[in-house]
Design a protein around this motif. Structure first.
Motif, PDB file in Angstrom:
ATOM      1  N   UNK A 116      16.935  -9.413   3.764  1.00  0.00           N
ATOM      2  CA  UNK A 116      17.900  -8.354   4.067  1.00  0.00           C
ATOM      3  C   UNK A 116      18.506  -8.596   5.454  1.00  0.00           C
ATOM      4  N   UNK A 117      19.805  -8.406   5.585  1.00  0.00           N
ATOM      5  CA  UNK A 117      20.461  -8.540   6.884  1.00  0.00           C
ATOM      6  C   UNK A 117      20.324  -7.231   7.651  1.00  0.00           C
ATOM      7  N   UNK A 118      19.950  -7.314   8.926  1.00  0.00           N
ATOM      8  CA  UNK A 118      19.790  -6.076   9.702  1.00  0.00           C
ATOM      9  C   UNK A 118      21.140  -5.405   9.943  1.00  0.00           C
ATOM     10  N   UNK A 119      22.207  -6.187   9.893  1.00  0.00           N
ATOM     11  CA  UNK A 119      23.529  -5.618  10.166  1.00  0.00           C
ATOM     12  C   UNK A 119      24.064  -4.790   9.009  1.00  0.00           C
ATOM     13  N   UNK A 120      23.663  -5.150   7.779  1.00  0.00           N
ATOM     14  CA  UNK A 120      24.187  -4.400   6.634  1.00  0.00           C
ATOM     15  C   UNK A 120      23.106  -3.577   5.934  1.00  0.00           C
ATOM     16  N   UNK A 128       0.818  -1.214   0.000  1.00  0.00           N
ATOM     17  CA  UNK A 128       0.000   0.000   0.000  1.00  0.00           C
ATOM     18  C   UNK A 128       0.851   1.264   0.000  1.00  0.00           C
ATOM     19  N   UNK A 129       2.152   1.101   0.209  1.00  0.00           N
ATOM     20  CA  UNK A 129       3.059   2.249   0.126  1.00  0.00           C
ATOM     21  C   UNK A 129       3.591   2.387  -1.297  1.00  0.00           C
ATOM     22  N   UNK A 130       3.447   1.290  -2.048  1.00  0.00           N
ATOM     23  CA  UNK A 130       3.963   1.278  -3.420  1.00  0.00           C
ATOM     24  C   UNK A 130       2.786   1.512  -4.352  1.00  0.00           C
ATOM     25  N   UNK A 131       2.238   2.705  -4.273  1.00  0.00           N
ATOM     26  CA  UNK A 131       1.044   3.021  -5.043  1.00  0.00           C
ATOM     27  C   UNK A 131       1.415   3.391  -6.481  1.00  0.00           C
ATOM     28  N   UNK A 132       0.456   3.269  -7.366  1.00  0.00           N
ATOM     29  CA  UNK A 132       0.693   3.546  -8.786  1.00  0.00           C
ATOM     30  C   UNK A 132       0.539   5.032  -9.060  1.00  0.00           C
ATOM     31  N   UNK A 133       1.498   5.795  -8.582  1.00  0.00           N
ATOM     32  CA  UNK A 133       1.469   7.243  -8.756  1.00  0.00           C
ATOM     33  C   UNK A 133       2.574   7.698  -9.711  1.00  0.00           C
ATOM     34  N   UNK A 134       3.087   6.765 -10.508  1.00  0.00           N
ATOM     35  CA  UNK A 134       4.167   6.985 -11.482  1.00  0.00           C
ATOM     36  C   UNK A 134       5.512   7.328 -10.849  1.00  0.00           C
ATOM     37  N   UNK A 135       5.592   7.265  -9.519  1.00  0.00           N
ATOM     38  CA  UNK A 135       6.871   7.548  -8.869  1.00  0.00           C
ATOM     39  C   UNK A 135       7.641   6.266  -8.566  1.00  0.00           C
ATOM     40  N   UNK A 136       8.957   6.372  -8.565  1.00  0.00           N
ATOM     41  CA  UNK A 136       9.807   5.288  -8.098  1.00  0.00           C
ATOM     42  C   UNK A 136       9.750   5.266  -6.578  1.00  0.00           C
ATOM     43  N   UNK A 137       9.738   4.062  -6.017  1.00  0.00           N
ATOM     44  CA  UNK A 137       9.793   3.938  -4.562  1.00  0.00           C
ATOM     45  C   UNK A 137      11.193   3.462  -4.202  1.00  0.00           C
ATOM     46  N   UNK A 138      11.864   4.257  -3.417  1.00  0.00           N
ATOM     47  CA  UNK A 138      13.213   3.908  -2.962  1.00  0.00           C
ATOM     48  C   UNK A 138      13.107   3.348  -1.560  1.00  0.00           C
ATOM     49  N   UNK A 139      13.411   2.082  -1.410  1.00  0.00           N
ATOM     50  CA  UNK A 139      13.299   1.441  -0.107  1.00  0.00           C
ATOM     51  C   UNK A 139      14.677   1.375   0.543  1.00  0.00           C
ATOM     52  N   UNK A 140      14.778   1.971   1.703  1.00  0.00           N
ATOM     53  CA  UNK A 140      16.031   1.945   2.459  1.00  0.00           C
ATOM     54  C   UNK A 140      15.845   1.075   3.689  1.00  0.00           C
ATOM     55  N   UNK A 141      16.472  -0.087   3.667  1.00  0.00           N
ATOM     56  CA  UNK A 141      16.463  -0.965   4.845  1.00  0.00           C
ATOM     57  C   UNK A 141      17.724  -0.624   5.627  1.00  0.00           C
ATOM     58  N   UNK A 142      17.549   0.169   6.692  1.00  0.00           N
ATOM     59  CA  UNK A 142      18.716   0.785   7.336  1.00  0.00           C
ATOM     60  C   UNK A 142      19.146   0.102   8.627  1.00  0.00           C
ATOM     61  N   UNK A 143      18.501  -1.032   8.980  1.00  0.00           N
ATOM     62  CA  UNK A 143      18.857  -1.670  10.245  1.00  0.00           C
ATOM     63  C   UNK A 143      18.367  -0.830  11.415  1.00  0.00           C
ATOM     64  N   UNK A 144      19.093  -0.873  12.521  1.00  0.00           N
ATOM     65  CA  UNK A 144      18.645  -0.190  13.745  1.00  0.00           C
ATOM     66  C   UNK A 144      19.450   1.084  13.997  1.00  0.00           C
ATOM     67  N   UNK A 145      18.880   2.236  13.689  1.00  0.00           N
ATOM     68  CA  UNK A 145      19.637   3.482  13.887  1.00  0.00           C
ATOM     69  C   UNK A 145      19.856   3.845  15.357  1.00  0.00           C
ATOM     70  N   UNK A 146      19.311   3.046  16.271  1.00  0.00           N
ATOM     71  CA  UNK A 146      19.661   3.269  17.689  1.00  0.00           C
ATOM     72  C   UNK A 146      21.075   2.746  17.944  1.00  0.00           C
ATOM     73  N   UNK A 147      21.576   1.898  17.031  1.00  0.00           N
ATOM     74  CA  UNK A 147      22.957   1.424  17.110  1.00  0.00           C
ATOM     75  C   UNK A 147      23.848   2.469  16.449  1.00  0.00           C
ATOM     76  N   UNK A 148      25.009   2.698  17.064  1.00  0.00           N
ATOM     77  CA  UNK A 148      25.871   3.774  16.587  1.00  0.00           C
ATOM     78  C   UNK A 148      26.264   3.615  15.120  1.00  0.00           C
ATOM     79  N   UNK A 149      26.609   2.374  14.754  1.00  0.00           N
ATOM     80  CA  UNK A 149      27.081   2.157  13.381  1.00  0.00           C
ATOM     81  C   UNK A 149      25.973   2.509  12.382  1.00  0.00           C
ATOM     82  N   UNK A 150      24.786   2.018  12.627  1.00  0.00           N
ATOM     83  CA  UNK A 150      23.693   2.279  11.684  1.00  0.00           C
ATOM     84  C   UNK A 150      23.270   3.747  11.724  1.00  0.00           C
TER      85      UNK A 150
END
Lengths: 615, 615
Positions: free
Chosen positions: A573-577, A470-492
């Motif tokens: 997707x790996x949460x670490x990377x 439902x986030x990937x609606x047909x609005x002619x836009x590209x959807x860029x999905x960023x799987x960023x892991x846990x930003x509460x961790x310093x590295x992420x």
């Protein structure tokens, strides 16, 4: 479908239809699981789900050993596509489906002009003009239809107690000769969605290729009186009296499909022999086929048809990437697999965003070549399957007298094995200019060339559960999905910051391919973290990546514990990377890379192949 | 709510409102899980779910030990009612909710007449007339409002930069003295849903009972600029600067609730001191309360109000069971628990079907007494809770300097423990004429006096998954649930046959209490078997029990395996013996018995207490 998608995108569209009004009853009616997903992406599935009949199960009936009619040998799930969001088909008459489209188009200011028909189609031969996306290289002459003639009028075989049918319907129309009713339309693009006998296809000189074997089908819609227990399931009956398919329809109505053994006058390519086909024939065979159960017809027929169909695919789907054909104009096959309307609607779903991209100057004309590349392969796969299904459906079941007959288990296995195709869920677009599977390994569950599979994720700011689709609606836009892991961790946290800073740079692909001051016109960024929802804060995402609080999600179960969780697992997707994916505007994965690939220019290279830098 | 329910039932209704137009913004806005279920039973939840904000989590903030503002001490589920179908609250401004009702009523031919106000109410003192359900014993004189006056007009305190507020709104109206604008309406029943200062209540001489302690509340709706991470959750902040509740609203808007320490001129029962209350005060306290986070107000206020509220319940809810009061006219309390609109709508949901039954001659006038009996207890429970909540909310948090302060864990535990009440899910109507728990043990999971808990069951004929609650629609009919076990087993097949034959008998309760030739006017029979769906046939149910294929269900998981199963377990029914339940038209379980009890007259006795035999 094309008119709706393009008008929704703000394109100036005209639709010319020679029918005097929309279809009222009968005709195509099966909506496959992928088509429901696709229509949902346009916000159109609600009415479909509300008004349509759901077909969940497929029942098989075969002859009893004692020769006294048939018996149920099995019931299986009608849909065999484990990742489908809706694991059923919808049956809804074409009039209702058209009405959903007419309502949607009206919101975008588009109405069908009818009855109109085209009399001439002319494409410029000037290469410069053809290569200029702002030019109008196609001229279509259209005339208003003053009167329609139907050869079947006055033919008693074509109507049954006055019930409308499109059997033997003629394509002949009486032309207007009043020149004031003639108009020449100059167009950038033309799409011929004008059916199996496509006029546009003929103008382009495109041939239909494939088997010339012709099958005769009879179809009747009515409310029967019956004690047959599977009348609300899709049911395939192999009986000694013939084969019959039952499909539940709206209310208490059912559709009976019979493949008629006879009906062609002069062999396999002849005309319909009207003395041998008609609704009585269909009803008589169905009545025999369901014995020992009762099947009576005390009520009037709602709709019926008899038609001849070949199994063919057009040699080309386009002329100069300026005139396209779609739907039955490109491919014809039997109704058994319920694919007609689905294949057709998905044709122009594939084409529309590409045309919108070209019209807006976002992408090169070349992306239009991927339409035929992607949809022709699908059409061939479909017709290959249809041939295997057709022979198994029409043959009698195996028995002591007929050792070459169909083995029920094999018939069932064929249907099961083709579940990906018939549901539409398994459609895979091969690598091309716009689809690149080089770095698939960063997210094997986001299968490149496939639609994004359903997955509930949790919106960070308010813990509301959202279906990824439902986030990937047909609005002619590209959807860029960023799987960023846990930003509460310093590295992420550092990775997120780096991504945000890159996106804000004027030389990022986002900046380059977006119109100035319109950073969200072409791309929608969606963030999926892996922080547990109880701890997650949307404020952890760098504003270069997060344009609004509503676009930060996390992989967790929903607050009611009924859905969600395992998104990283589903998508591999790996949460670490983490990982990055570019989803095409039609919902199919175009590209996958590492998060590093976003900032080091790898993703930029992918988009540079077909996107145009904006000034 | 009453107008919609009654007009939907075909009752001739008029709605008189003195407001010149519907509410446009602000006001009550919290919809509890049970209210969503209830509105769904009227087919009205879709728009609510689409337009409303979902509140899933409740965040608690308390003072930091270092004295530098507050910190988040926990986040918990906002709803603590495990069986709720929707485990969240909805926030939607009253204008949108009214609009959903206006749209629904319009379909039933009912529109609000405004601005009109009543000037006289007269009830017949003739017992014969009062006891005749066909009489019109109430006379209401109404006048069209020509001009409304609002004391606050011209008072700079009541508007903030021109933004509408209902603070200090006066109930005074300038009356029309044109006799042509006066009308006398004769009514069978009158419902006063006219708010905390109810004119109807005053005419009936009904007193409000309870604590006279008055609290002053300030409310502001606006789009803040903030980095506070819980601005999209319901958030309760105990800070040294005061207590504040944040509720997310539509779009990026939030609502700030502050209980003001001061504001009454002459002690606890005085008038509002307008110099001490206003939106600036609310915003100033909120800004301090969220420190160290930033909370700025660069955008205009959308709506605000300041009001004084008591915690009281009306001594009676009716006069002669002919004039009723409902909603704020019966009970007033603080906004903290978000119960105002919910309690009110559920009042008339409880009352409407009873009135419809009496009007149709289906039930005795006596059932109307159960309205006050059932809803007054709920109102008292609610206000007891509100008192405990109010003191804990307004007091400061415990600290070294304030050992008598609120312990955060205790505050959180109070909210958790009252989840059944605040969600509306735990509402239990005590035994009465219409609610009898004698045979509860046959289905302990169908708690008598409670609403039927959600459960997915599978429709036999087409294997479509249905939510049990969606079968128990608010159509004023009783739902008779027959849990018949597995009719593929010989013993249960006989039980089903016996039930079917009983129902067809002219002396069955179904025949007795249904109008002639209208066997489905009063009761809807729903069958829930326990046969696995792959084997189940709707044709196994005797036609005396099964009036249409669509009413046979079975307890199994759905075809997609995502829902369903364990229905017998949820409702505590044994598959070997089965059970029967009579669900009231408002969705609350009225009676449970064995299947034997259906045919041996036990169920007949229950209905005979209040239903009238039809000729």
């Amino acid at each position: 479908m094309a008119g709706n998608a393009l008008s929704r995108a703000g394109v100036n569209v005209r639709i010319i239809d020679k029918r005097p009004s929309k279809v009222m009853a009968g005709q195509a009616d099966g909506i496959s699981p992928r088509t429901i997903e696709m229509l949902q992406s346009y916000g159109m599935a609600d009415r479909l789900l509300e008004e349509g009949v759901q077909v969940h199960m497929l029942a098989f009936y075969n002859p009893r050993r004692d020769g006294k009619g048939v018996e149920r040998t099995s019931r299986i799930s009608d849909v065999n596509a484990p990742t489908a969001r809706w694991q059923f088909e919808i049956a809804l008459h074409q009039g209702a489906i058209e009405s959903i489209f007419l309502e949607a188009m009206k919101k975008h200011g588009l109405e069908v002009e009818r009855p109109y028909f085209p009399t001439a189609l002319e494409i410029s031969q000037d290469d410069a003009e053809l290569n200029d996306p702002t030019s109008y290289p196609v001229k279509v002459t259209v005339q208003r239809v003053l009167e329609t003639s139907n050869k079947a009028n006055g033919d008693s075989q074509a109507s049954h107690n006055g019930v409308q049918s499109n059997a033997f319907e003629s394509n002949t129309v009486i032309q207007a000769d009043d020149p004031e009713e003639t108009e020449i339309i100059k167009a950038k693009f033309v799409i011929g969605g004008d059916g199996a006998h496509s006029w546009v296809r003929k103008q382009l000189g495109i041939k239909m290729e494939g088997e010339t074997t012709q099958h005769v089908w009879g179809v009747v819609d009515l409310v029967p009186e019956t004690d047959f227990p599977d009348v609300r399931h899709r049911t395939l009956i192999h009986s000694d009296a013939g084969s019959c398919m039952i499909i539940p329809r709206e209310g208490d109505e059912v559709r009976l499909y019979i493949q008629l053994a006879e009906g062609l006058e002069h062999g396999a390519e002849g005309r319909l022999d009207r003395s041998k086909v008609g609704p009585e024939k269909v009803m008589a065979i169905a009545k025999e086929a369901v014995k020992p159960w009762k099947l009576e017809f005390p009520n009037p027929i709602s709709w019926w048809t008899v038609y001849v169909i070949g199994q063919m695919v057009a040699s080309r789907f386009s002329a100069h990437q300026r005139v396209f054909i779609a739907g039955d104009a490109c491919h014809t096959h039997s109704p058994k697999a319920g694919q007609g309307m689905n294949a057709s609607m998905n044709d122009t779903h594939n084409l529309s965003w590409k045309i919108a991209h070209v019209l807006r100057g976002w992408a090169d004309l070349d992306i239009l070549k991927t339409y035929e590349f992607e949809r022709k392969k699908f059409a061939h796969d479909l017709i290959d399957f249809d041939k295997r299904l057709a022979s198994m459906f029409s043959e009698k079941a195996i028995s002591e007298d007929n050792l070459n007959g169909v083995v029920p288990e094999e018939f069932q296995d064929l249907l099961k094995s083709m579940g990906g195709l018939t549901s539409g869920i398994g459609i895979e677009y091969a690598p091309s200019l716009i689809t690149d599977n080089t770095y698939q390994s960063f997210a094997p569950g986001l299968m490149i060339g496939h639609r994004v599979q359903p997955q509930i994720i949790i919106r960070v700011a308010d813990c509301r559960a959202y279906e990824m689709q439902d986030l990937i609606i047909s609005d002619t836009k590209w959807k860029l999905l960023f799987f960023v892991g846990d930003p509460k961790q310093e590295k992420q946290a550092l990775v997120v910051k780096r991504l945000g800073e890159y996106m804000e740079r004027p030389d990022s692909f986002l900046s380059k391919f977006s119109p100035k001051n319109s950073r969200e016109a072409v791309f929608t960024m969606l963030i999926v973290s892996s922080t547990p929802k109880d701890d997650a804060d949307y404020t952890d995402i760098h504003p270069g990546l997060l344009t609004h609080w509503s676009k930060a999600f996390t992989d967790d179960v929903s607050v009611d514990k009924k859905s969600g969780g395992h998104a990283y697992e589903t998508y591999g997707v790996l949460t670490t990377t983490g990982a990055f994916a570019a989803v095409r505007p039609d919902g199919y994965v175009g590209y996958v890379s590492s998060l590093e690939g976003v900032v080091d220019g790898t993703v930029d290279k992918y988009f540079s192949r077909f996107m145009k830098e904006q000034s």
